[in-house]
Write a protein that holds these residues in place. Sequence first.
Motif, short mmCIF file in Angstrom:
data_model
loop_
_atom_site.label_atom_id
_atom_site.label_comp_id
_atom_site.label_asym_id
_atom_site.label_seq_id
_atom_site.Cartn_x
_atom_site.Cartn_y
_atom_site.Cartn_z
N GLU A 53 44.82 -48.03 -49.61
CA GLU A 53 46.14 -47.46 -49.31
C GLU A 53 46.05 -46.29 -48.31
OE1 GLU A 53 44.45 -47.29 -52.06
OE2 GLU A 53 44.89 -45.53 -53.28
N GLN A 56 46.39 -47.16 -44.50
CA GLN A 56 47.77 -47.24 -43.98
C GLN A 56 48.28 -45.86 -43.59
OE1 GLN A 56 50.74 -49.67 -45.52
NE2 GLN A 56 49.47 -51.47 -45.30
N TYR A 82 41.67 -46.92 -39.83
CA TYR A 82 41.46 -48.21 -39.14
C TYR A 82 40.65 -48.05 -37.85
CZ TYR A 82 42.80 -51.96 -35.93
OH TYR A 82 42.79 -52.94 -34.99
N ASN A 206 44.10 -53.50 -41.82
CA ASN A 206 45.16 -52.52 -42.03
C ASN A 206 45.91 -52.61 -43.34
OD1 ASN A 206 45.75 -50.83 -39.47
ND2 ASN A 206 45.24 -52.88 -38.72
N ALA A 207 46.08 -53.81 -43.85
CA ALA A 207 47.10 -53.97 -44.88
C ALA A 207 46.62 -54.64 -46.17
CB ALA A 207 48.28 -54.75 -44.29
#
Length: 242
Positions: A53, A56, A82, A206-207
């Motif tokens: 988390e 992000q 990232y 990223n996610a």
Amino acid sequence: MNNQYIKYALYGLSTVIATELVYNYFRRWMKRCAEIRASRTESEIADVIWINEHTQDCAVKSEKNSPKFFHNGNKCKNMFCYPRNIRKIIKFIDNAKYSIDLSMYIFTSNELALAFHRAIKRGLQIRIVSDQEMCFSSGSRITELTKCGIPVRFPNATNMLMHHKFCILDGPGRSRALSKMQKKPFENSQGILFTGSLNWTHQGFNANFENMLITSNSKLVEKFEEEFERMWLSFNGQDLNS
Ligand SMILES: [Zn+2]
């Protein structure tokens, strides 16, 4: 003095000297082995990239402050960032000298595809094993890399996904084979292995909650090299044509 006594004394002296020499040689050899073991342990790469988390958080800051990929240079303090993560991977790829063997389910990352293009220009031998369907999925960089001459193979088994996410840089086994094929000496290379849950996609970096282990442990590198080689030979004839 009796010649017999002199003879025994010389034998005794020679035995003592020989024992001392052997003992000193053995001691030096043990010390050298310990030094080699210690230097190997010290230089062994053992790292993990975590995507969570907090990744992000950094991506949002990056987009707000600058749309450029290398936001905040090297000063970013977020260890899950990232750009920081991907820069670390790219650095290893950019430092590779001889070969890349990639086994990847989905490869859409532009940054890593660019690193592969640079590797092609440096003359590295690259092979890719991937999933036939995913090679043609939206955003896949695999077909583009094939057009640059990188051979790509996939399994024929329709009921099994080629779901691996690993990459070997300068695998010692591959380096030895290339050295033999190209009839030129290669320096002893320290193979690097990336492996984990991470597909090389924007979503993955990223996610998702993901991990990527980075190691130069020779036994692990060897085991992954063996499986890559086994797949490569097994999938012979299942080539993605450019
Ligand atoms: Zn950051």
